[in-house]
Design an enzyme around this catalytic site. Structure first.
Site, PDB file in Angstrom:
ATOM      1  N   SER A  59      10.588  19.680  37.497  1.00  0.00           N
ATOM      2  CA  SER A  59      11.627  19.921  36.493  1.00  0.00           C
ATOM      3  C   SER A  59      12.813  18.981  36.722  1.00  0.00           C
ATOM      4  CB  SER A  59      12.036  21.403  36.532  1.00  0.00           C
ATOM      5  OG  SER A  59      12.801  21.749  35.403  1.00  0.00           O
ATOM      6  N   ASP A 209       6.984  23.356  31.948  1.00  0.00           N
ATOM      7  CA  ASP A 209       7.686  23.178  33.211  1.00  0.00           C
ATOM      8  C   ASP A 209       6.764  23.294  34.430  1.00  0.00           C
ATOM      9  OD1 ASP A 209       9.466  23.260  35.337  1.00  0.00           O
ATOM     10  OD2 ASP A 209      10.878  24.580  34.329  1.00  0.00           O
TER      11      ASP A 209
END
Length: 396
Positions: A59, A209
């Protein structure tokens, strides 16, 4: 590759950076400190990518890793570590725009059926930074976890496989957009890769993610390196390359609110779908599985290195005492961003801490110095290793 491979030295060096949205300012500040220590030893042109065989990030950590490893026109790292905090300070408020109450209310209602942010500014900014660079083009190896929601499995992009398999050689922009697509915050990302010469000419990816799979990607990186060892990758011809004693790992977290004790079972017992997705400025279910994932990996790594008598080869820098706005992933006001930088600076002055596997909390280690002093020690080890490899190469 900037640095000669591990086969020319004695260690395999890994830098790992957690996910955490705007809290990426914490590792950005810590990495600027590390790079300054390396520059004190080897000159002002030294860059973090010169010293690590692998940089891994999830991320926001993937964005940091990519900035450290994206090449400029001279095949040198495009960004110095000190530039990354400035990136967050300048762009954070546009990635996570502050809302008026009415805008917040509309956003909350819309978030029931769609993501909190459209991600357009973030996507454009990532593309402007990385351009047409693919993961095979980076100045050192990088490993970036994502999660494929179509096939319900992790997809871990990495330089090693990308150099051999064109279908895994995605653009850094696509990977960073994907691994930053936190559920409820940003939209999932779809893209294709192509291999005109292969039996399978294209591959589709439907990604979110990487924190869904590995918010702390340390062990994902170690596993990927171990896979390369068993595949016979000559970069790792160290005699006994699969032994973890050969690893030197720095793992940097983005902080957590563990000590704030934000939730209790009686509170959560009354929650329905909305509360699990939204409580104050937080998304409890997302926060919980990200912190659980990160802590589990840290515990595994800490136990492993302790069992091998190699605790000094593993450094985890993490703050588990975030409070209020600083614990959020998307409050990008100047006040909060300044507070995150201050937290990182205080963390550097704190004593080295390791996770207690019974309580999950970080406890100071007796007879060890501060995190900054440990970074200075690691910098010396990294510099010594790089010089050893360069000497080995030059003696051929």
């Amino acid at each position: 590759m900037i640095s000669p491979p591990p086969s020319e030295g004695q260690l395999i060096t890994v830098l790992s950076i957690d996910g955490g949205g705007i809290r990426g300012l914490i590792p950005a500040t810590i990495l600027a400190c590390l790079e300054s220590k390396l520059q004190e030893l080897d000159g002002p042109d030294a860059r973090i990518a010169d010293y690590f065989d692998v940089i891994t990030g999830t991320s926001t950590g993937a964005l940091v890793a990519s900035m450290l490893a994206t090449p400029d026109e001279n095949k040198r790292p495009l960004f110095a570590a000190k530039d990354i905090s400035e990136f967050y300070l300048e762009n954070g408020p546009k990635i996570f725009p502050e809302k008026t109450f009415l805008a917040w209310l509309r956003n909350f209602i819309a978030s029931v059926t769609g993501p909190k942010y459209d991600g357009k500014f973030l996507h454009d900014k990532i593309k402007s930074i990385t351009g047409h660079v693919t993961i095979a083009d980076t100045v050192t190896n990088i490993i970036l976890p994502t999660f494929d929601i179509k096939f319900m499995q992790p997809v871990i992009f990495n330089t090693y496989e990308a150099k051999k398999q064109p279908l895994k050689n995605a653009h850094l922009s696509d990977i960073c957009i994907s691994t930053s697509a936190a559920p409820t915050y940003f939209p999932a990302h779809y893209f294709k890769t192509n291999d005109p010469s292969g039996k399978v000419h294209e591959r589709e990816y439907n990604l979110v993610d990487g924190g869904v799979a590995a918010n702390n990607p340390t062990m994902a990186a170690v596993s990927m390196i171990t896979k390369e060892v068993f595949r016979g990758n000559l970069d790792f011809n160290l005699g006994k390359p699969a032994e973890y004693r050969n690893y030197l790992i720095i793992s940097v977290g983005t902080g957590s609110a563990k000590l704030a004790e934000m939730y209790t079972a009686p509170d959560c017992a009354r929650w329905g779908l909305i509360h699990w997705l939204h409580d104050r400025c937080f998304t409890p279910i997302i926060d919980m599985f990200c912190h659980a994932s990160a802590d589990m990996v840290d515990i595994q790594a800490a136990v492993l290195f302790k069992a091998l008598g190699a605790e000094k080869n593993y450094l985890r820098i993490q703050d588990d005492s975030l409070l209020g706005d600083t614990a959020s992933v998307d409050i990008a006001t100047k006040k909060n961003m300044d507070a995150l930088i201050e937290i990182a600076n205080r963390l550097l002055k704190k004593k080295v801490a390791r996770v207690n596997i019974d309580t999950g909390r970080y406890e100071y280690v007796k007879d060890e110095g501060t995190n900054e002093e440990e970074l200075a020690r690691f910098a010396k080890e990294l510099s010594r290793e790089r010089k050893l490899r360069q000497t080995t190469i030059s003696s051929y």
